[in-house]
Design a protein around this motif. Structure first.
Motif, PDB file in Angstrom:
ATOM      1  N   GLN A  16       0.863  -1.181   0.000  1.00 38.62           N
ATOM      2  CA  GLN A  16       0.000   0.000   0.000  1.00 38.62           C
ATOM      3  C   GLN A  16       0.898   1.229   0.000  1.00 38.62           C
ATOM      4  OE1 GLN A  16      -2.617  -0.867   3.485  1.00 38.62           O
ATOM      5  NE2 GLN A  16      -4.276  -0.527   2.043  1.00 38.62           N
ATOM      6  N   ASP A  17       0.879   1.940  -1.093  1.00 32.14           N
ATOM      7  CA  ASP A  17       1.726   3.128  -1.212  1.00 32.14           C
ATOM      8  C   ASP A  17       1.092   4.329  -0.510  1.00 32.14           C
ATOM      9  OD1 ASP A  17       3.625   1.793  -2.746  1.00 32.14           O
ATOM     10  OD2 ASP A  17       2.500   2.171  -4.599  1.00 32.14           O
ATOM     11  N   ASN A  18       1.955   5.227  -0.073  1.00 28.22           N
ATOM     12  CA  ASN A  18       1.514   6.528   0.436  1.00 28.22           C
ATOM     13  C   ASN A  18       0.523   6.430   1.596  1.00 28.22           C
ATOM     14  OD1 ASN A  18       3.033   7.807  -1.626  1.00 28.22           O
ATOM     15  ND2 ASN A  18       1.352   7.482  -3.071  1.00 28.22           N
ATOM     16  N   ILE A  19       0.847   5.630   2.600  1.00 28.90           N
ATOM     17  CA  ILE A  19       0.034   5.614   3.813  1.00 28.90           C
ATOM     18  C   ILE A  19       0.443   6.815   4.654  1.00 28.90           C
ATOM     19  CG2 ILE A  19      -0.542   4.371   5.925  1.00 28.90           C
ATOM     20  CD1 ILE A  19      -0.139   1.785   4.446  1.00 28.90           C
ATOM     21  N   ILE A  20      -0.436   7.786   4.736  1.00 32.80           N
ATOM     22  CA  ILE A  20      -0.111   9.021   5.452  1.00 32.80           C
ATOM     23  C   ILE A  20      -0.933   9.186   6.730  1.00 32.80           C
ATOM     24  CG2 ILE A  20       0.598  10.202   3.332  1.00 32.80           C
ATOM     25  CD1 ILE A  20      -2.130  11.670   3.416  1.00 32.80           C
ATOM     26  N   VAL A  21      -1.821   8.219   7.004  1.00 33.47           N
ATOM     27  CA  VAL A  21      -2.705   8.314   8.173  1.00 33.47           C
ATOM     28  C   VAL A  21      -2.310   7.277   9.212  1.00 33.47           C
ATOM     29  CG1 VAL A  21      -5.090   8.176   8.993  1.00 33.47           C
ATOM     30  CG2 VAL A  21      -4.599   9.138   6.732  1.00 33.47           C
ATOM     31  N   GLY A  22      -2.119   7.725  10.436  1.00 37.42           N
ATOM     32  CA  GLY A  22      -1.881   6.828  11.554  1.00 37.42           C
ATOM     33  C   GLY A  22      -3.050   6.874  12.516  1.00 37.42           C
ATOM     34  N   VAL A  23      -3.399   5.723  13.094  1.00 37.43           N
ATOM     35  CA  VAL A  23      -4.449   5.658  14.116  1.00 37.43           C
ATOM     36  C   VAL A  23      -3.775   5.327  15.440  1.00 37.43           C
ATOM     37  CG1 VAL A  23      -6.550   4.499  14.885  1.00 37.43           C
ATOM     38  CG2 VAL A  23      -6.202   4.947  12.443  1.00 37.43           C
ATOM     39  N   CYS A  24      -3.941   6.216  16.407  1.00 37.89           N
ATOM     40  CA  CYS A  24      -3.208   6.115  17.665  1.00 37.89           C
ATOM     41  C   CYS A  24      -3.967   5.263  18.690  1.00 37.89           C
ATOM     42  CB  CYS A  24      -2.953   7.509  18.223  1.00 37.89           C
ATOM     43  SG  CYS A  24      -1.989   7.518  19.738  1.00 37.89           S
ATOM     44  N   GLN A  59       7.129   6.385  15.650  1.00 36.98           N
ATOM     45  CA  GLN A  59       6.276   5.768  14.639  1.00 36.98           C
ATOM     46  C   GLN A  59       5.576   6.747  13.697  1.00 36.98           C
ATOM     47  OE1 GLN A  59       3.717   3.227  17.115  1.00 36.98           O
ATOM     48  NE2 GLN A  59       5.083   1.494  16.723  1.00 36.98           N
ATOM     49  N   TRP A  60       5.728   8.064  13.905  1.00 42.30           N
ATOM     50  CA  TRP A  60       4.984   8.972  13.039  1.00 42.30           C
ATOM     51  C   TRP A  60       5.737   9.320  11.753  1.00 42.30           C
ATOM     52  CZ3 TRP A  60       5.265  13.113  17.369  1.00 42.30           C
ATOM     53  CH2 TRP A  60       6.369  13.940  17.215  1.00 42.30           C
ATOM     54  N   GLY A  61       6.886   8.733  11.533  1.00 39.66           N
ATOM     55  CA  GLY A  61       7.625   8.983  10.305  1.00 39.66           C
ATOM     56  C   GLY A  61       6.782   8.727   9.064  1.00 39.66           C
ATOM     57  N   GLU A  62       6.795   9.659   8.120  1.00 39.69           N
ATOM     58  CA  GLU A  62       6.078   9.600   6.844  1.00 39.69           C
ATOM     59  C   GLU A  62       4.568   9.823   6.991  1.00 39.69           C
ATOM     60  OE1 GLU A  62       7.054   6.035   4.797  1.00 39.69           O
ATOM     61  OE2 GLU A  62       9.195   6.484   4.684  1.00 39.69           O
ATOM     62  N   LEU A  63       4.082   9.993   8.223  1.00 39.81           N
ATOM     63  CA  LEU A  63       2.655  10.271   8.411  1.00 39.81           C
ATOM     64  C   LEU A  63       2.396  11.767   8.322  1.00 39.81           C
ATOM     65  CD1 LEU A  63       1.708   7.900  11.397  1.00 39.81           C
ATOM     66  CD2 LEU A  63       1.383   7.499   8.952  1.00 39.81           C
ATOM     67  N   GLU A  64       1.244  12.110   7.743  1.00 41.41           N
ATOM     68  CA  GLU A  64       0.818  13.511   7.671  1.00 41.41           C
ATOM     69  C   GLU A  64      -0.344  13.785   8.617  1.00 41.41           C
ATOM     70  OE1 GLU A  64      -0.009  14.534   3.634  1.00 41.41           O
ATOM     71  OE2 GLU A  64       1.916  13.766   2.885  1.00 41.41           O
ATOM     72  N   GLU A  65      -1.073  12.724   8.976  1.00 40.07           N
ATOM     73  CA  GLU A  65      -2.246  12.864   9.848  1.00 40.07           C
ATOM     74  C   GLU A  65      -2.256  11.748  10.884  1.00 40.07           C
ATOM     75  OE1 GLU A  65      -4.985  14.518   6.110  1.00 40.07           O
ATOM     76  OE2 GLU A  65      -5.182  12.445   6.833  1.00 40.07           O
ATOM     77  N   ILE A  66      -2.620  12.091  12.100  1.00 38.27           N
ATOM     78  CA  ILE A  66      -2.771  11.103  13.168  1.00 38.27           C
ATOM     79  C   ILE A  66      -4.164  11.243  13.758  1.00 38.27           C
ATOM     80  CG2 ILE A  66      -2.008  10.329  15.444  1.00 38.27           C
ATOM     81  CD1 ILE A  66       0.795  11.217  14.763  1.00 38.27           C
ATOM     82  N   VAL A  67      -4.924  10.162  13.738  1.00 43.38           N
ATOM     83  CA  VAL A  67      -6.261  10.145  14.333  1.00 43.38           C
ATOM     84  C   VAL A  67      -6.136   9.678  15.777  1.00 43.38           C
ATOM     85  CG1 VAL A  67      -8.610   9.270  14.141  1.00 43.38           C
ATOM     86  CG2 VAL A  67      -7.229   9.575  12.072  1.00 43.38           C
ATOM     87  N   ILE A  68      -6.671  10.456  16.691  1.00 40.84           N
ATOM     88  CA  ILE A  68      -6.566  10.129  18.117  1.00 40.84           C
ATOM     89  C   ILE A  68      -7.952  10.063  18.755  1.00 40.84           C
ATOM     90  CG2 ILE A  68      -4.318  11.294  18.301  1.00 40.84           C
ATOM     91  CD1 ILE A  68      -6.019  13.509  19.907  1.00 40.84           C
ATOM     92  N   ILE A  69      -8.022   9.424  19.907  1.00 40.68           N
ATOM     93  CA  ILE A  69      -9.193   9.507  20.780  1.00 40.68           C
ATOM     94  C   ILE A  69      -8.814  10.490  21.876  1.00 40.68           C
ATOM     95  CG2 ILE A  69     -10.722   8.222  22.320  1.00 40.68           C
ATOM     96  CD1 ILE A  69      -9.836   5.691  20.706  1.00 40.68           C
ATOM     97  N   SER A  70      -9.410  11.661  21.862  1.00 45.13           N
ATOM     98  CA  SER A  70      -8.936  12.738  22.731  1.00 45.13           C
ATOM     99  C   SER A  70      -8.994  12.370  24.214  1.00 45.13           C
ATOM    100  CB  SER A  70      -9.731  14.018  22.472  1.00 45.13           C
ATOM    101  OG  SER A  70     -11.124  13.807  22.631  1.00 45.13           O
ATOM    102  N   SER A  71     -10.001  11.591  24.622  1.00 39.25           N
ATOM    103  CA  SER A  71     -10.107  11.205  26.037  1.00 39.25           C
ATOM    104  C   SER A  71      -9.067  10.156  26.420  1.00 39.25           C
ATOM    105  CB  SER A  71     -11.510  10.665  26.331  1.00 39.25           C
ATOM    106  OG  SER A  71     -11.758   9.478  25.587  1.00 39.25           O
ATOM    107  N   GLY A  72      -8.383   9.604  25.414  1.00 43.01           N
ATOM    108  CA  GLY A  72      -7.388   8.575  25.681  1.00 43.01           C
ATOM    109  C   GLY A  72      -5.956   9.055  25.546  1.00 43.01           C
TER     110      GLY A  72
END
Length: 353
Positions: free
Chosen positions: A250-258, A298-311
């Motif tokens: 999968q090319d160009n994975i720019i989204v991380g889920v925290c 782990q955020w290398g090459e990521l442009e966006e990180i999705v977080i759960i704010s309460s966590g």
């Protein structure tokens, strides 16, 4: 051992003295042929309590594989997946270390140039049923509950845990941690330079969020996990009945889920995480899982990180501030954290439509 013979592993690729090696490894090692679709094999070594550690047949197979220009990923089969036994049994542990030492002195030494690494477990992640619940393990559970601040849940004996959803999560977390600690004790008897793997089957697990939480890099820092049965991306390699192979590229994975930290993550966070994963998948947005404790790494090459704010912990928020300062964007599920580059998850989904 000549260090020029050492194999290293990173993100689904082995780096051998002769170059980059993307594995496609056959479990049926006896039938390996030079010109087949596979480029190596898995050779299983019986190493359980009933084994006599006679690996002469496996040595012959390895010689044939080398002759056919193949690479070898060894598997030390301690039979941990077959039956329940005591993880506090010092005699059993000593027996396993003897098997490891024999492997290192014989097969690993003789086939170092063709060795990719070693598997130390293959099976499911229902570790609760792998344990013999003696007094020591029960006492350790009670101490662990206090350390985790969970002693107020009214859970005292391990049999009570299945009666409550929070108990089920805590028991899974505890058992996975005990299992991981046991594996890491065994790993200490292997050469530091030898890549170590676990083949884990999560087919029966209904929650990918729970799987990601249990199998975090924080919990398995020195073991590479190869997953079977996950419908979402987890790691770089897969396995099935026939082979170990690379994940589809999968090319160009720019989204991380925290994934929230161990100390904070609860049932509500896992429920929120499951929703995030499903929503991203439905919108065909490629993503990879990252962990709050390892955000900076782990955020290398990521442009966006999705977080759960309460966590997100205080330390986690500071790391996210650094991510934003470096040009990254944070997507918050729940109340926004007030970061310089942040949007709500609902707005993010609308933007992606």
């Amino acid at each position: 051992m000549d260090t020029s013979e050492i194999s290293t592993y990173e993100q689904g690729v082995f780096h051998l003295p002769k170059g980059r090696f993307v594995p496609h490894l056959q479990f049926d090692a006896r039938s390996f042929k030079k010109d087949s679709e596979y480029n190596g094999v898995v050779i299983s070594l019986p190493a359980g309590l009933a084994s006599d550690l006679d690996w002469s047949l496996q040595k012959e197979i390895a010689e044939s594989v080398v002759e056919n220009k193949g690479q070898i990923l060894w598997k030390l089969d301690f039979s941990l997946h077959d039956s329940s036994f005591s993880y506090t049994d010092s005699m059993a542990f000593q027996s396993f270390t003897i098997a490891i030492e024999q492997f290192v002195k014989t097969l690993h030494a003789n086939f170092a140039a063709n060795t990719l690494g070693v598997i130390i477990y293959q099976g499911d992640i229902d570790f609760y049923h792998r344990f013999t619940w003696d007094a020591s393990l029960q006492n350790n559970l009670e101490e662990w509950l206090v350390q985790m601040g969970q002693e107020e849940n009214g859970l005292h004996h391990y049999n009570e845990f299945y009666e409550k959803e929070i108990g089920n999560l805590l028991l899974s977390r505890y058992c996975t941690s005990v299992f991981s600690e046991y594996l890491h004790r065994l790993i200490s008897y292997l050469p530091d330079t030898l890549p170590v793997f676990c083949l884990l089957d999560v087919t029966e697990e209904s929650s990918f969020a729970k799987v990601a939480h249990l199998l975090s890099k924080e919990r398995f820092p020195h073991v590479h996990l190869i997953i079977r049965g996950s419908i979402y991306p987890f790691g770089e390699l897969l396995w099935d009945d026939t082979c170990i192979r690379s994940m589809p590229i999968q090319d160009n994975i720019i989204v991380g889920v925290c994934v929230p930290s161990e100390e904070i993550c609860g049932l509500s966070h896992l429920s929120d995480l499951e929703i995030i994963i499903q929503d991203l998948s439905q919108k065909k947005i490629p993503f990879r899982m990252i962990f709050e404790s390892l955000l900076n790494e782990q955020w290398g090459e990521l442009e966006e990180i999705v977080i759960i704010s309460s966590g997100i912990s205080v330390q986690g928020k500071r790391k996210l501030q650094g991510f934003c300062a470096a040009g990254g964007f944070v997507v918050s599920y729940g109340k926004k954290l007030g970061l310089i580059q942040e949007m709500s998850f609902e707005d993010y989904k609308k933007k992606s439509e």
